[in-house]
Design a protein around this motif. Sequence first.
Motif, PDB file in Angstrom:
ATOM      1  N   ASP A  31       0.808  -1.215   0.000  1.00 11.08           N
ATOM      2  CA  ASP A  31       0.000   0.000   0.000  1.00 11.08           C
ATOM      3  C   ASP A  31       0.847   1.274   0.000  1.00 11.08           C
ATOM      4  OD1 ASP A  31      -1.995  -1.867   0.160  1.00 11.08           O
ATOM      5  OD2 ASP A  31      -2.691  -1.284   2.138  1.00 11.08           O
ATOM      6  N   PHE A  32       1.790   1.397   0.937  1.00 14.96           N
ATOM      7  CA  PHE A  32       2.573   2.623   1.075  1.00 14.96           C
ATOM      8  C   PHE A  32       4.076   2.344   1.045  1.00 14.96           C
ATOM      9  CE2 PHE A  32      -1.487   3.752   2.878  1.00 14.96           C
ATOM     10  CZ  PHE A  32      -1.723   4.989   2.302  1.00 14.96           C
ATOM     11  N   HIS A  33       4.775   3.074   0.217  1.00 14.92           N
ATOM     12  CA  HIS A  33       6.229   2.976   0.122  1.00 14.92           C
ATOM     13  C   HIS A  33       6.848   3.500   1.416  1.00 14.92           C
ATOM     14  CE1 HIS A  33      10.314   3.861  -1.297  1.00 14.92           C
ATOM     15  NE2 HIS A  33      10.058   3.060  -2.326  1.00 14.92           N
ATOM     16  N   PRO A  34       7.912   2.887   1.903  1.00 18.66           N
ATOM     17  CA  PRO A  34       8.605   3.442   3.072  1.00 18.66           C
ATOM     18  C   PRO A  34       9.051   4.880   2.787  1.00 18.66           C
ATOM     19  CG  PRO A  34       9.464   1.262   2.518  1.00 18.66           C
ATOM     20  CD  PRO A  34       8.539   1.662   1.410  1.00 18.66           C
ATOM     21  N   ALA A  35       9.114   5.711   3.803  1.00 22.02           N
ATOM     22  CA  ALA A  35       9.450   7.131   3.640  1.00 22.02           C
ATOM     23  C   ALA A  35      10.951   7.344   3.475  1.00 22.02           C
ATOM     24  CB  ALA A  35       8.915   7.920   4.819  1.00 22.02           C
ATOM     25  N   ALA A  41      16.936   6.957 -10.190  1.00 17.92           N
ATOM     26  CA  ALA A  41      16.649   8.295 -10.711  1.00 17.92           C
ATOM     27  C   ALA A  41      15.194   8.490 -11.113  1.00 17.92           C
ATOM     28  CB  ALA A  41      17.545   8.579 -11.909  1.00 17.92           C
ATOM     29  N   ASN A  42      14.442   7.406 -11.291  1.00 14.10           N
ATOM     30  CA  ASN A  42      13.097   7.511 -11.860  1.00 14.10           C
ATOM     31  C   ASN A  42      11.956   7.311 -10.870  1.00 14.10           C
ATOM     32  OD1 ASN A  42      13.903   4.755 -11.730  1.00 14.10           O
ATOM     33  ND2 ASN A  42      12.304   4.206 -13.200  1.00 14.10           N
ATOM     34  N   VAL A  43      12.239   7.190  -9.591  1.00 13.43           N
ATOM     35  CA  VAL A  43      11.193   7.118  -8.567  1.00 13.43           C
ATOM     36  C   VAL A  43      11.625   7.954  -7.364  1.00 13.43           C
ATOM     37  CG1 VAL A  43      10.177   4.885  -9.224  1.00 13.43           C
ATOM     38  CG2 VAL A  43      12.133   4.945  -7.666  1.00 13.43           C
ATOM     39  N   THR A  44      10.643   8.490  -6.650  1.00 10.93           N
ATOM     40  CA  THR A  44      10.934   9.348  -5.505  1.00 10.93           C
ATOM     41  C   THR A  44       9.773   9.338  -4.517  1.00 10.93           C
ATOM     42  OG1 THR A  44      11.600  11.592  -4.840  1.00 10.93           O
ATOM     43  CG2 THR A  44       9.999  11.435  -6.627  1.00 10.93           C
ATOM     44  N   VAL A  45      10.050   9.659  -3.281  1.00  8.50           N
ATOM     45  CA  VAL A  45       8.988   9.836  -2.279  1.00  8.50           C
ATOM     46  C   VAL A  45       8.624  11.317  -2.174  1.00  8.50           C
ATOM     47  CG1 VAL A  45       9.559   7.755  -0.967  1.00  8.50           C
ATOM     48  CG2 VAL A  45      10.611   9.946  -0.328  1.00  8.50           C
ATOM     49  N   ASN A  46       9.275  12.159  -2.938  1.00  8.47           N
ATOM     50  CA  ASN A  46       9.101  13.608  -2.914  1.00  8.47           C
ATOM     51  C   ASN A  46       8.198  14.050  -4.063  1.00  8.47           C
ATOM     52  OD1 ASN A  46       9.494  16.393  -2.779  1.00  8.47           O
ATOM     53  ND2 ASN A  46      11.502  16.303  -3.728  1.00  8.47           N
ATOM     54  N   VAL A 101       4.964   6.945  -3.243  1.00  8.41           N
ATOM     55  CA  VAL A 101       6.107   7.017  -4.152  1.00  8.41           C
ATOM     56  C   VAL A 101       5.586   7.527  -5.499  1.00  8.41           C
ATOM     57  CG1 VAL A 101       5.909   4.621  -4.970  1.00  8.41           C
ATOM     58  CG2 VAL A 101       8.148   5.752  -5.001  1.00  8.41           C
ATOM     59  N   PHE A 102       6.451   8.220  -6.234  1.00  2.00           N
ATOM     60  CA  PHE A 102       6.042   8.840  -7.486  1.00  2.00           C
ATOM     61  C   PHE A 102       7.002   8.471  -8.607  1.00  2.00           C
ATOM     62  CE2 PHE A 102       4.707  11.384  -3.930  1.00  2.00           C
ATOM     63  CZ  PHE A 102       3.358  11.558  -4.182  1.00  2.00           C
ATOM     64  N   ARG A 103       6.471   8.479  -9.839  1.00  2.00           N
ATOM     65  CA  ARG A 103       7.250   8.244 -11.054  1.00  2.00           C
ATOM     66  C   ARG A 103       7.074   9.461 -11.962  1.00  2.00           C
ATOM     67  NH1 ARG A 103       2.443   5.512 -11.208  1.00  2.00           N
ATOM     68  NH2 ARG A 103       1.257   5.705 -13.140  1.00  2.00           N
ATOM     69  N   GLY A 104       7.939   9.630 -12.933  1.00  4.48           N
ATOM     70  CA  GLY A 104       7.981  10.851 -13.732  1.00  4.48           C
ATOM     71  C   GLY A 104       6.900  11.017 -14.781  1.00  4.48           C
ATOM     72  N   GLU A 105       6.469   9.934 -15.408  1.00  4.66           N
ATOM     73  CA  GLU A 105       5.393  10.008 -16.394  1.00  4.66           C
ATOM     74  C   GLU A 105       4.403   8.893 -16.110  1.00  4.66           C
ATOM     75  OE1 GLU A 105       6.338  10.384 -20.572  1.00  4.66           O
ATOM     76  OE2 GLU A 105       8.111  11.609 -20.126  1.00  4.66           O
ATOM     77  N   TYR A 106       3.198   9.059 -16.646  1.00  2.44           N
ATOM     78  CA  TYR A 106       2.182   8.043 -16.388  1.00  2.44           C
ATOM     79  C   TYR A 106       2.631   6.692 -16.928  1.00  2.44           C
ATOM     80  CZ  TYR A 106      -2.171   5.604 -15.935  1.00  2.44           C
ATOM     81  OH  TYR A 106      -3.120   4.683 -15.582  1.00  2.44           O
ATOM     82  N   ASP A 107       3.144   6.662 -18.158  1.00  3.07           N
ATOM     83  CA  ASP A 107       3.620   5.409 -18.757  1.00  3.07           C
ATOM     84  C   ASP A 107       5.078   5.532 -19.156  1.00  3.07           C
ATOM     85  OD1 ASP A 107       1.566   3.492 -18.666  1.00  3.07           O
ATOM     86  OD2 ASP A 107       0.503   4.498 -20.288  1.00  3.07           O
ATOM     87  N   CYS A 108       5.777   4.425 -19.100  1.00  2.51           N
ATOM     88  CA  CYS A 108       7.203   4.358 -19.396  1.00  2.51           C
ATOM     89  C   CYS A 108       7.563   2.882 -19.571  1.00  2.51           C
ATOM     90  CB  CYS A 108       7.987   4.954 -18.220  1.00  2.51           C
ATOM     91  SG  CYS A 108       9.783   4.840 -18.355  1.00  2.51           S
ATOM     92  N   LYS A 109       8.632   2.622 -20.259  1.00  2.00           N
ATOM     93  CA  LYS A 109       9.088   1.232 -20.419  1.00  2.00           C
ATOM     94  C   LYS A 109       9.345   0.560 -19.077  1.00  2.00           C
ATOM     95  CE  LYS A 109      11.285   0.033 -24.023  1.00  2.00           C
ATOM     96  NZ  LYS A 109      10.162  -0.725 -24.591  1.00  2.00           N
ATOM     97  N   MET A 110       9.656   1.339 -18.057  1.00  2.00           N
ATOM     98  CA  MET A 110       9.912   0.769 -16.737  1.00  2.00           C
ATOM     99  C   MET A 110       8.600   0.453 -16.005  1.00  2.00           C
ATOM    100  SD  MET A 110      13.050   0.400 -17.000  1.00  2.00           S
ATOM    101  CE  MET A 110      13.370  -0.364 -15.429  1.00  2.00           C
TER     102      MET A 110
END
Length: 134
Positions: A31-35, A41-46, A101-110
């Motif tokens: 449910d929730f990524h650890p803080a 480089a492509n994921v962040t909690v910020n 946790v956040f990613r940069g675009e809605y869709d991506c190869k990753m």
Amino acid sequence: MATGLHELGHSAFGLADEYDYASTCNESGRDFHPAVEPAAANVTVNSSFSTLKWGHLVDASTPMPTSTRDDCSVCEGPGLSPTTPGTVGAYTGGNHYHCGVFRGEYDCKMRAHGEPFCAVCQERINAALFPFFP
């Protein structure tokens, strides 16, 4: 070929998975990524525009976070992007977690192997390869 490029994203460029599950959407405990800030480089909690890893790629008119979820106990289905393709922002879910946790675009190869690499991943790939260009 698409899966091979996805896996190359991990091994050669240190990119994280951008999907929001570890093995299936029905698993618990995702449910929730650890803080803790992920090294990739492509994921962040910020999700703050001014300190976002890829903030320089985000248009000032893009809402931050760019997507949120009402229910963090489930995976997000495909085709539910709140923006047009190619919009860089902070989209909820990734690194095997539904929220926090956040990613940069809605869709991506990753996230989806049939998609191209997003701008955030492309920037990381280019930075890694640049020293080898003439």
